[in-house]
Design a protein around this motif. Structure first.
Motif, PDB file in Angstrom:
ATOM      1  N   LYS A  45       0.850  -1.197   0.000  1.00  0.00           N
ATOM      2  CA  LYS A  45       0.000   0.000   0.000  1.00  0.00           C
ATOM      3  C   LYS A  45       0.882   1.243   0.000  1.00  0.00           C
ATOM      4  CE  LYS A  45      -3.707  -2.388   2.301  1.00  0.00           C
ATOM      5  NZ  LYS A  45      -4.202  -2.838   3.564  1.00  0.00           N
ATOM      6  N   THR A  46       2.042   1.108   0.598  1.00  0.00           N
ATOM      7  CA  THR A  46       3.041   2.171   0.596  1.00  0.00           C
ATOM      8  C   THR A  46       4.354   1.558   0.119  1.00  0.00           C
ATOM      9  OG1 THR A  46       3.686   1.719   2.881  1.00  0.00           O
ATOM     10  CG2 THR A  46       1.955   3.369   2.542  1.00  0.00           C
ATOM     11  N   GLU A  47       5.355   2.392  -0.079  1.00  0.00           N
ATOM     12  CA  GLU A  47       6.660   1.891  -0.490  1.00  0.00           C
ATOM     13  C   GLU A  47       7.644   2.053   0.657  1.00  0.00           C
ATOM     14  OE1 GLU A  47       7.577   4.007  -4.060  1.00  0.00           O
ATOM     15  OE2 GLU A  47       6.284   2.723  -5.257  1.00  0.00           O
ATOM     16  N   ARG A  48       8.529   1.073   0.763  1.00  0.00           N
ATOM     17  CA  ARG A  48       9.480   1.065   1.866  1.00  0.00           C
ATOM     18  C   ARG A  48      10.790   0.460   1.372  1.00  0.00           C
ATOM     19  NH1 ARG A  48       8.018  -2.094   7.473  1.00  0.00           N
ATOM     20  NH2 ARG A  48       9.982  -1.718   8.532  1.00  0.00           N
ATOM     21  N   GLU A  49      11.888   1.151   1.611  1.00  0.00           N
ATOM     22  CA  GLU A  49      13.195   0.656   1.205  1.00  0.00           C
ATOM     23  C   GLU A  49      13.739  -0.273   2.285  1.00  0.00           C
ATOM     24  OE1 GLU A  49      16.937   3.146   0.418  1.00  0.00           O
ATOM     25  OE2 GLU A  49      15.638   3.510  -1.325  1.00  0.00           O
ATOM     26  N   MET A  50      14.201  -1.461   1.874  1.00  0.00           N
ATOM     27  CA  MET A  50      14.698  -2.447   2.835  1.00  0.00           C
ATOM     28  C   MET A  50      15.983  -3.083   2.316  1.00  0.00           C
ATOM     29  SD  MET A  50      12.256  -2.549   5.222  1.00  0.00           S
ATOM     30  CE  MET A  50      12.640  -4.013   6.137  1.00  0.00           C
ATOM     31  N   LYS A  51      16.882  -3.399   3.253  1.00  0.00           N
ATOM     32  CA  LYS A  51      18.111  -4.116   2.909  1.00  0.00           C
ATOM     33  C   LYS A  51      18.017  -5.548   3.425  1.00  0.00           C
ATOM     34  CE  LYS A  51      21.222  -0.228   2.708  1.00  0.00           C
ATOM     35  NZ  LYS A  51      22.428   0.410   3.190  1.00  0.00           N
ATOM     36  N   VAL A  52      18.555  -6.468   2.646  1.00  0.00           N
ATOM     37  CA  VAL A  52      18.613  -7.867   3.052  1.00  0.00           C
ATOM     38  C   VAL A  52      19.817  -8.035   3.969  1.00  0.00           C
ATOM     39  CG1 VAL A  52      18.888 -10.248   2.270  1.00  0.00           C
ATOM     40  CG2 VAL A  52      17.528  -8.636   0.912  1.00  0.00           C
ATOM     41  N   VAL A  53      19.580  -8.548   5.177  1.00  0.00           N
ATOM     42  CA  VAL A  53      20.655  -8.786   6.135  1.00  0.00           C
ATOM     43  C   VAL A  53      21.311 -10.134   5.841  1.00  0.00           C
ATOM     44  CG1 VAL A  53      21.208  -9.106   8.581  1.00  0.00           C
ATOM     45  CG2 VAL A  53      19.515  -7.402   7.896  1.00  0.00           C
ATOM     46  N   GLU A  54      20.482 -11.135   5.608  1.00  0.00           N
ATOM     47  CA  GLU A  54      20.992 -12.452   5.234  1.00  0.00           C
ATOM     48  C   GLU A  54      19.909 -13.221   4.495  1.00  0.00           C
ATOM     49  OE1 GLU A  54      21.747 -15.221   8.583  1.00  0.00           O
ATOM     50  OE2 GLU A  54      20.838 -13.696   9.864  1.00  0.00           O
ATOM     51  N   TRP A  55      20.349 -14.200   3.732  1.00  0.00           N
ATOM     52  CA  TRP A  55      19.412 -15.028   2.981  1.00  0.00           C
ATOM     53  C   TRP A  55      19.999 -16.421   2.839  1.00  0.00           C
ATOM     54  CZ3 TRP A  55      20.613 -17.446  -1.623  1.00  0.00           C
ATOM     55  CH2 TRP A  55      21.783 -17.013  -2.257  1.00  0.00           C
ATOM     56  N   ARG A  56      19.127 -17.368   2.505  1.00  0.00           N
ATOM     57  CA  ARG A  56      19.591 -18.732   2.242  1.00  0.00           C
ATOM     58  C   ARG A  56      18.520 -19.504   1.483  1.00  0.00           C
ATOM     59  NH1 ARG A  56      18.966 -19.588   8.344  1.00  0.00           N
ATOM     60  NH2 ARG A  56      17.036 -20.758   8.501  1.00  0.00           N
ATOM     61  N   ARG A  57      18.964 -20.609   0.911  1.00  0.00           N
ATOM     62  CA  ARG A  57      18.028 -21.532   0.265  1.00  0.00           C
ATOM     63  C   ARG A  57      17.322 -22.317   1.356  1.00  0.00           C
ATOM     64  NH1 ARG A  57      17.111 -22.650  -4.169  1.00  0.00           N
ATOM     65  NH2 ARG A  57      18.053 -21.913  -6.047  1.00  0.00           N
ATOM     66  N   HIS A  58      16.058 -22.610   1.126  1.00  0.00           N
ATOM     67  CA  HIS A  58      15.316 -23.455   2.059  1.00  0.00           C
ATOM     68  C   HIS A  58      14.417 -24.358   1.231  1.00  0.00           C
ATOM     69  CE1 HIS A  58      13.279 -24.848   5.605  1.00  0.00           C
ATOM     70  NE2 HIS A  58      12.123 -24.550   5.051  1.00  0.00           N
ATOM     71  N   ASN A  59      14.656 -25.665   1.300  1.00  0.00           N
ATOM     72  CA  ASN A  59      13.966 -26.638   0.445  1.00  0.00           C
ATOM     73  C   ASN A  59      14.133 -26.200  -1.006  1.00  0.00           C
ATOM     74  OD1 ASN A  59      13.229 -28.185   2.656  1.00  0.00           O
ATOM     75  ND2 ASN A  59      11.299 -27.102   2.927  1.00  0.00           N
ATOM     76  N   ASN A  60      13.050 -25.956  -1.728  1.00  0.00           N
ATOM     77  CA  ASN A  60      13.146 -25.521  -3.122  1.00  0.00           C
ATOM     78  C   ASN A  60      12.979 -24.018  -3.280  1.00  0.00           C
ATOM     79  OD1 ASN A  60      13.544 -28.108  -4.112  1.00  0.00           O
ATOM     80  ND2 ASN A  60      11.348 -28.518  -4.224  1.00  0.00           N
ATOM     81  N   GLY A  61      13.017 -23.291  -2.175  1.00  0.00           N
ATOM     82  CA  GLY A  61      12.783 -21.853  -2.248  1.00  0.00           C
ATOM     83  C   GLY A  61      13.887 -21.047  -1.596  1.00  0.00           C
ATOM     84  N   LEU A  62      13.578 -19.783  -1.363  1.00  0.00           N
ATOM     85  CA  LEU A  62      14.522 -18.849  -0.761  1.00  0.00           C
ATOM     86  C   LEU A  62      13.864 -18.188   0.439  1.00  0.00           C
ATOM     87  CD1 LEU A  62      15.579 -17.096  -4.087  1.00  0.00           C
ATOM     88  CD2 LEU A  62      16.940 -18.763  -2.815  1.00  0.00           C
ATOM     89  N   ILE A  63      14.660 -17.919   1.464  1.00  0.00           N
ATOM     90  CA  ILE A  63      14.177 -17.149   2.603  1.00  0.00           C
ATOM     91  C   ILE A  63      15.186 -16.045   2.891  1.00  0.00           C
ATOM     92  CG2 ILE A  63      12.784 -18.996   3.616  1.00  0.00           C
ATOM     93  CD1 ILE A  63      15.065 -19.511   5.611  1.00  0.00           C
ATOM     94  N   ALA A  64      14.695 -14.963   3.491  1.00  0.00           N
ATOM     95  CA  ALA A  64      15.574 -13.828   3.779  1.00  0.00           C
ATOM     96  C   ALA A  64      15.146 -13.150   5.070  1.00  0.00           C
ATOM     97  CB  ALA A  64      15.518 -12.824   2.626  1.00  0.00           C
ATOM     98  N   ARG A  65      16.129 -12.500   5.691  1.00  0.00           N
ATOM     99  CA  ARG A  65      15.857 -11.658   6.852  1.00  0.00           C
ATOM    100  C   ARG A  65      16.216 -10.236   6.456  1.00  0.00           C
ATOM    101  NH1 ARG A  65      18.351  -9.863  11.337  1.00  0.00           N
ATOM    102  NH2 ARG A  65      20.305 -10.944  10.926  1.00  0.00           N
ATOM    103  N   LEU A  66      15.295  -9.314   6.689  1.00  0.00           N
ATOM    104  CA  LEU A  66      15.478  -7.927   6.278  1.00  0.00           C
ATOM    105  C   LEU A  66      15.853  -7.058   7.470  1.00  0.00           C
ATOM    106  CD1 LEU A  66      12.364  -7.631   3.925  1.00  0.00           C
ATOM    107  CD2 LEU A  66      14.705  -8.269   3.329  1.00  0.00           C
ATOM    108  N   GLU A  67      16.625  -6.026   7.184  1.00  0.00           N
ATOM    109  CA  GLU A  67      17.078  -5.096   8.217  1.00  0.00           C
ATOM    110  C   GLU A  67      15.884  -4.492   8.955  1.00  0.00           C
ATOM    111  OE1 GLU A  67      20.709  -2.295   7.763  1.00  0.00           O
ATOM    112  OE2 GLU A  67      18.942  -1.137   7.158  1.00  0.00           O
TER     113      GLU A  67
END
Length: 174
Positions: A45-67
């Protein structure tokens, strides 16, 4: 200063765990290359700038943690957000390569000079991409739409970026 066009490169999926991790759906050719772009502009609904702190593969997908996101409730507010970048962040392409967004809206003309219509969208298939061409309203063959495989040198004989025109080896009545 003119603002660069925003390109959707993925989408935030469901929350993963209780520490603010999120599932990431990548629309890039190589799914992991979505993490080469930073920061992400999350658009909901709004825009928000975010940085990825860390990410990894999980099963057949991707997961990430944002700042700034450290728990499940904060992460849940971001689910469903589009992940955008600016167009000027996209890598440069060779002369014979194209981004889909550049082909949409181009006029399609066959090698006999017949105006087939305008590219409305591009449909991915298992074997190749397909141009969805909206025929002209006064199409001489009564067509409203044509599906033309985007196979260079076989069906697509030329793409003129300047003239915004694609030339195809395709029958007018098909």
């Amino acid at each position: 200063m003119q603002q660069s066009e925003q390109i959707v490169v993925g989408r935030i999926g469901a929350v993963y765990g209780v520490k603010g991790w999120l599932k990431v759906q990548s629309f890039t050719d190589d799914p992991e290359s979505i993490f080469e772009y930073s920061p992400w502009l999350l658009s909901q609904k709004t825009e928000r700038e975010m940085k990825v702190v860390e990410w990894r593969r999980h099963n057949n997908g991707l997961i990430a943690r944002l700042e700034g996101i450290s728990d499940r409730d904060e992460a849940a507010r971001l689910t469903g957000a589009d992940i955008c970048i600016t167009a000027d962040e996209l890598p440069a392409l060779a002369d014979d390569e194209f981004y889909w967004r550049d082909l949409i809206g181009m006029r399609v003309v066959n090698t006999n000079g017949y105006d087939m219509g305008v590219v409305e969208q591009i449909m991915p298939t298992a074997s190749n991409d397909v141009l969805v061409v909206k025929a002209n309203s006064n199409d001489g063959f009564g067509k409203s739409e044509r599906l033309i495989p985007f196979i260079q040198s076989e069906y697509v004989t030329a793409v003129d970026k300047e003239a915004k025109q694609i030339q195809v080896e395709w029958p007018s009545d098909f």
